[in-house]
Enzyme design. Structure first.
Site, PDB file in Angstrom:
ATOM      1  CG  HIS A  54      32.460 -27.804  16.636  1.00 38.94           C
ATOM      2  ND1 HIS A  54      32.463 -27.762  18.015  1.00 38.94           N
ATOM      3  CD2 HIS A  54      32.234 -26.519  16.242  1.00 38.94           C
ATOM      4  CE1 HIS A  54      32.251 -26.526  18.423  1.00 38.94           C
ATOM      5  NE2 HIS A  54      32.115 -25.749  17.356  1.00 38.94           N
ATOM      6  CD  GLU A  55      32.784 -24.928  12.556  1.00 39.13           C
ATOM      7  OE1 GLU A  55      31.770 -24.261  12.241  1.00 39.13           O
ATOM      8  OE2 GLU A  55      33.551 -24.589  13.474  1.00 39.13           O
ATOM      9  CG  HIS A  58      28.023 -24.334  14.729  1.00 35.56           C
ATOM     10  ND1 HIS A  58      27.431 -23.915  15.898  1.00 35.56           N
ATOM     11  CD2 HIS A  58      29.360 -24.405  14.987  1.00 35.56           C
ATOM     12  CE1 HIS A  58      28.364 -23.758  16.830  1.00 35.56           C
ATOM     13  NE2 HIS A  58      29.535 -24.058  16.299  1.00 35.56           N
ATOM     14  CG  ASP A 148      30.608 -22.085  18.630  1.00 31.78           C
ATOM     15  OD1 ASP A 148      30.590 -21.418  17.582  1.00 31.78           O
ATOM     16  OD2 ASP A 148      31.025 -23.249  18.692  1.00 31.78           O
TER      17      ASP A 148
END
Length: 339
Positions: A54-55, A58, A148
């Site tokens: 997930h990170e 980003h 987010d």
């Protein structure tokens, strides 16, 4: 002291475990062993692999915008991609990238689990992990800081309301949500929910304050907010004379000047005895130039109450925390009236 352990690098980005994560993992594994079930330990580890992905979502998009990624830090309550300031034009895409990765993982695992799954202690691993990823993506899309969704909301609103006002809206939603979560956490005695609520509240508050300072102090230099030509004392002034001087001028701290040059500073907190002179109690001053920006001024004021503005060896002004707050109030009003 470093409280994290580096595991490896992905795309040149260090992945680190915070010490609290390791302790939490030990507890999870211990409870799994006590209950003769390794399902929860395996699920916990795989969930945080999902958090790393997930990170990385980003981080991948952020790097496309030239943002430097310091590291991805894993905490018991989630992961944090620690990066430089996100450019406004890329905030929407960077914000969406993480939840999008979680949704893709969740949907793929959900489809796979319909044909094949791994059962551990009677629990379907892939199906459960798919639901958790979908929940992770959905939770992060809540339109409130520091999730987010808060950044996505700000990116959308800023086109109409401006960056500062949009930040405050998203931050206020985040703090309101955090208070609701805290209430439910206290009523149900849920420690995890309480910790998450505190993380959300202070994360929203910090984001709001940082953006507020950066916005209203944009292009502001030391010379714009300093008190010019401050009164000063000399090193040979007696303590009794200094106290009378302080009573007359009403300030708590003063520059010490000798032969036209700043040689020290002294405040009410430095005085312990009536004997001696200012020279005996003065401290080394923290100095900035007239063109020093607010970020550097605030950094230097972390451990002092005032900084002194010096140019060409001469004392030009003084900046106290009161000066900062006064300037902030005025500039904030100007920003609001502009909108």
């Amino acid at each position: 002291m470093n409280y994290s352990i580096r595991l490896f690098k992905i795309m040149g980005i260090p992945i680190e475990l915070h010490i609290t994560f390791i302790l939490f993992l030990v507890v999870i594994i211990g409870l799994s062993i006590m209950n003769n079930s390794i399902f929860w330990a395996v699920l916990f580890i795989l969930l945080f692999v999902s958090v790393v992905l997930h990170e990385l979502g980003h981080s991948y998009v952020a790097k496309k915008y030239g943002v430097k990624i310091e590291k991805i830090l894993l905490l018991p309550i989630g992961g944090v991609a620690m990066m430089d300031k996100i450019p406004k034009e890329g905030e929407l895409r960077i914000g969406i990238a993480g939840p999008l990765v979680s949704f893709i993982i969740g949907i793929v695992l959900l489809i796979v689990s319909q044909f094949f799954d791994i059962n551990i202690n009677g629990y379907p691993l892939l199906y459960t992990l798919s639901l958790l990823n979908l929940m992770l993506g959905g939770f992060n899309l809540i339109p409130a800081f520091p999730m987010d969704g808060g950044r996505i909301l700000r990116a959308i609103l800023s086109k109409k309301y401006g960056y500062l006002k949009s930040t405050k809206i998203a931050a206020n939603i985040g703090k309101s949500l955090a208070l609701i979560m805290l209430l439910f956490g206290l009523l149900s005695m849920n420690i995890i929910l309480i910790l998450v609520s505190l993380f959300v509240y202070f994360g929203a508050e910090q984001e709001s304050r940082v953006v507020e300072v950066e916005t209203i102090f944009k292009n502001i230099k030391a010379k714009d907010i300093m008190t010019p030509n401050p009164v000063y004392v000399t090193p040979d002034m007696s303590i009794e004379e200094f106290l009378d001087f302080m009573l007359k001028h009403k300030y708590f701290g003063y520059p010490v000047v000798e032969n036209g040059k700043l040689v020290g500073c002294i405040g009410i907190g430095n005085i312990h005895k009536k004997e001696g002179t200012v020279r005996d109690y003065m401290e080394k001053p923290v100095v900035v130039s007239e063109d020093t920006d607010i970020k550097e001024i605030l950094r230097k004021m972390a451990n002092t109450d005032r900084v002194f503005v010096v140019e060409g060896g001469k004392l030009k002004g003084i900046i106290s925390k009161t000066d900062i707050l006064r300037a902030m109030s005025i500039l904030e009003l100007k920003e609001e009236l502009k909108d």
